[in-house]
Design an enzyme around this catalytic site. Sequence first.
Site, PDB file in Angstrom:
ATOM      1  N   GLU A 188       0.830  -1.212   0.000  1.00  0.00           N
ATOM      2  CA  GLU A 188       0.000   0.000   0.000  1.00  0.00           C
ATOM      3  C   GLU A 188       0.863   1.261   0.000  1.00  0.00           C
ATOM      4  O   GLU A 188       0.548   2.233  -0.684  1.00  0.00           O
ATOM      5  CB  GLU A 188      -0.976  -0.003   1.185  1.00  0.00           C
ATOM      6  CG  GLU A 188      -1.986  -1.142   1.175  1.00  0.00           C
ATOM      7  CD  GLU A 188      -2.826  -1.240  -0.094  1.00  0.00           C
ATOM      8  OE1 GLU A 188      -2.966  -0.239  -0.825  1.00  0.00           O
ATOM      9  OE2 GLU A 188      -3.337  -2.345  -0.373  1.00  0.00           O
TER      10      GLU A 188
ATOM     11  N   HIS B 146      -0.297  -1.500  -9.740  1.00  0.00           N
ATOM     12  CA  HIS B 146      -0.175  -2.955  -9.668  1.00  0.00           C
ATOM     13  C   HIS B 146       0.756  -3.442 -10.770  1.00  0.00           C
ATOM     14  O   HIS B 146       0.783  -2.880 -11.867  1.00  0.00           O
ATOM     15  CB  HIS B 146      -1.540  -3.630  -9.782  1.00  0.00           C
ATOM     16  CG  HIS B 146      -2.330  -3.531  -8.519  1.00  0.00           C
ATOM     17  ND1 HIS B 146      -3.682  -3.280  -8.501  1.00  0.00           N
ATOM     18  CD2 HIS B 146      -1.956  -3.643  -7.218  1.00  0.00           C
ATOM     19  CE1 HIS B 146      -4.108  -3.255  -7.248  1.00  0.00           C
ATOM     20  NE2 HIS B 146      -3.083  -3.463  -6.459  1.00  0.00           N
ATOM     21  N   CYS B 147       1.502  -4.477 -10.447  1.00  0.00           N
ATOM     22  CA  CYS B 147       2.533  -5.006 -11.352  1.00  0.00           C
ATOM     23  C   CYS B 147       2.097  -6.374 -11.872  1.00  0.00           C
ATOM     24  O   CYS B 147       1.533  -7.177 -11.135  1.00  0.00           O
ATOM     25  CB  CYS B 147       3.856  -5.114 -10.588  1.00  0.00           C
ATOM     26  SG  CYS B 147       5.223  -5.746 -11.568  1.00  0.00           S
TER      27      CYS B 147
ATOM     28  N   CYS C  73       6.011 -10.191  -7.431  1.00  0.00           N
ATOM     29  CA  CYS C  73       6.415  -8.823  -7.093  1.00  0.00           C
ATOM     30  C   CYS C  73       5.534  -8.330  -5.952  1.00  0.00           C
ATOM     31  O   CYS C  73       4.342  -8.652  -5.886  1.00  0.00           O
ATOM     32  CB  CYS C  73       6.277  -7.896  -8.302  1.00  0.00           C
ATOM     33  SG  CYS C  73       6.631  -6.151  -7.939  1.00  0.00           S
TER      34      CYS C  73
ATOM     35  N   CYS D 256       9.918  -6.188  -7.878  1.00  0.00           N
ATOM     36  CA  CYS D 256      10.607  -6.686  -9.071  1.00  0.00           C
ATOM     37  C   CYS D 256      11.601  -5.606  -9.511  1.00  0.00           C
ATOM     38  O   CYS D 256      11.525  -4.459  -9.051  1.00  0.00           O
ATOM     39  CB  CYS D 256       9.592  -6.979 -10.177  1.00  0.00           C
ATOM     40  SG  CYS D 256       8.835  -5.497 -10.892  1.00  0.00           S
TER      41      CYS D 256
END
Length: 196
Positions: free
Chosen positions: A149, A158-159, A164, A184
Amino acid sequence: MRTIVVIALIVSLCCAGTNVIIGVQPLGDVPEEFLHVVFQGIDSVYNARVVFAGPIEMPQEAFYEPRTRYRAEKLLDHLNACGDSAWTKVVGITTHDISTTKEPYDDWGIFGLAGLGGYSCVVSTYRLGYGKVAQKKFNERLIKVVNHELGHTFGLDHCSTKTCLMEDAKGMMKTVDGETGVFCPQCRRFLLDLLK
């Protein structure tokens, strides 16, 4: 309370020179042991000074009576309004259940919420399994959710990279447990450039 003050002093000494200050704001009655975990988690990832505020009550306007929980976006508004102007970011910690609107659900229970690139985020321990899983597992979950967060507040979305720290949990604890707890390479580069 004395322990929290001591931790704040230690953090101030260890991180002297950094200009990033992350405030930790307990919302309601939050066990001191949870705050220790939050400190360790933030300290392990962010080049920041961590300061602890005294607990404040959960704002009544955030309470969602039909589900007896609190609306996370209203908690963010509250943190934005009452946070210390000296803090770069603030993370609210609560043991109460929190929720937000997520299509197609009007009231979706969540682990945490943050404004992308915003000042505040909020994390609830309610769904992290305290007392139901090993203490180490609970601690890992709390650290991952807090750092995830906070990542959003620093502008990380978001990845898509599996494991990650910024992977979207989509409300599934299995995803949180599968994350490595670190960013990551791409997310790490973004954050390092920002925190220089």
